[in-house]
Motif scaffolding. Structure first.
Motif, short mmCIF file in Angstrom:
data_model
loop_
_atom_site.label_atom_id
_atom_site.label_comp_id
_atom_site.label_asym_id
_atom_site.label_seq_id
_atom_site.Cartn_x
_atom_site.Cartn_y
_atom_site.Cartn_z
N LYS A 98 -3.83 10.40 72.10
CA LYS A 98 -3.80 10.70 73.53
C LYS A 98 -4.18 12.16 73.75
CE LYS A 98 1.20 11.61 73.53
NZ LYS A 98 2.51 11.23 74.11
N ARG A 121 -5.51 8.66 79.06
CA ARG A 121 -5.17 7.36 79.63
C ARG A 121 -5.44 7.31 81.12
NH1 ARG A 121 0.77 7.01 77.06
NH2 ARG A 121 0.60 9.21 77.57
N SER A 126 -12.73 5.29 78.31
CA SER A 126 -12.56 4.45 77.13
C SER A 126 -13.90 3.96 76.59
CB SER A 126 -11.65 3.26 77.44
OG SER A 126 -12.19 2.48 78.48
N GLY A 149 -1.03 2.15 72.35
CA GLY A 149 -1.29 3.26 73.25
C GLY A 149 -0.13 4.20 73.46
N THR A 150 1.03 3.89 72.87
CA THR A 150 2.20 4.74 72.99
C THR A 150 3.18 4.39 71.88
OG1 THR A 150 3.94 5.52 74.52
CG2 THR A 150 3.49 3.15 74.49
N HIS A 161 -4.23 -3.21 72.96
CA HIS A 161 -5.36 -3.12 73.88
C HIS A 161 -6.65 -3.49 73.15
CE1 HIS A 161 -2.87 -1.35 77.00
NE2 HIS A 161 -2.38 -0.53 76.10
#
Length: 260
Positions: A98, A121, A126, A149-150, A161
């Motif tokens: 990130k 994000r 992307s 993503g986290t 994703h």
């Protein structure tokens, strides 16, 4: 004893980071002199540095499975920032992170110099990042992404994703699923996860003040990307990791509409 242990661990960690910073500065200077990207060298040196960084943390690591002999897109569940040095010590890897990490003092600069790609994000970049990932893989370099993503507490998986796995299809490489978990007395470690409102310094002090915990890293069966959609890759890798982690909670899967 706890204070002495903390002081010694902080000293050890500081020395490793100082040496890594010096090493990154030297490589950066060399790139300016030769006017050439030294990414393969940076990846090898990063692996060496991350192995020392992981060694400065209070973990006992056990690795199961075989390391891939061909470039692959590694995908793993994400529990803590410590996942990066522990996984990065296994093979020369580049990471997708990130954008906020880029602003972290010292750590962000080191990540940048190690070849980390950053994504913001919700910014709509992307597609551009996906092209960078594809180029990276096509050049025969391993990449590792965290498709959730986290970070989580390690007790469940978030949605993988699928759009981040499209680079495996575009470059014709397999996906290498990796499951990582932190255990203390046979139960999920409550100290290792870096989640919610945790800040780096507070988490680091808690971690270094605690006794060593066990870390299990399982390299699972690679998943071929041929004739699969990105969401099929996401579902298969997510299911494989969930099974390896023996999760009882339902796994949330993406639909094509959600990934578009």
């Amino acid at each position: 004893m706890t204070r002495l242990r903390l002081a010694l661990r902080l000293l050890h960690l500081a020395l490793v980071i100082a040496f890594g910073t010096l090493l990154a500065g030297i490589v950066s200077l060399c790139e300016r002199v030769v006017r050439h990207d030294l990414m393969p060298l940076r990846q090898r040196l990063t692996r060496w540095f991350l192995a020392r960084l992981g060694g400065a943390l209070p973990f006992r690591v056990r690795v199961e499975g075989e390391l891939p002999t061909q470039p692959m897109l590694w995908v793993a569940n994400h529990v803590s920032w410590t996942d990066i040095p522990l996984l990065g010590a296994l093979q020369p890897l580049s990471f997708l992170s990130k954008a906020e990490v880029r602003a972290w003092p010292v750590a962000g600069w080191l990540a940048h110099k190690a070849g980390t790609l950053f994504i913001r994000r919700g910014s709509g970049d992307s597609s551009q990042v996906g092209q960078q990932l594809t180029r990276h893989l096509q050049q025969g370099r391993n990449l590792l992404i965290f498709p959730e993503g986290t970070t989580t507490d390690g007790l469940a998986l978030r949605t993988f994703h699928g759009r981040l796995l499209a680079s495996a299809i575009d470059s014709g490489v397999a996906v290498q699923p990796v499951a990582i978990r932190y255990l203390r007395d046979g139960q999920p470690c409550p100290v290792a996860p870096f989640v919610g409102d945790d800040d780096m310094l507070s988490h680091l002090l808690r971690l270094l003040s605690s006794s060593a915990c066990e870390v299990e890293i399982r390299l699972l069966e690679p998943i071929a990307s041929e004739s699969r959609s990105r969401n099929e890759l996401a579902r298969h890798s997510q299911a494989a990791i969930a099974c390896a982690l023996q999760l009882d909670t339902p796994v949330m899967l993406q639909t094509e509409a959600e990934a578009a």
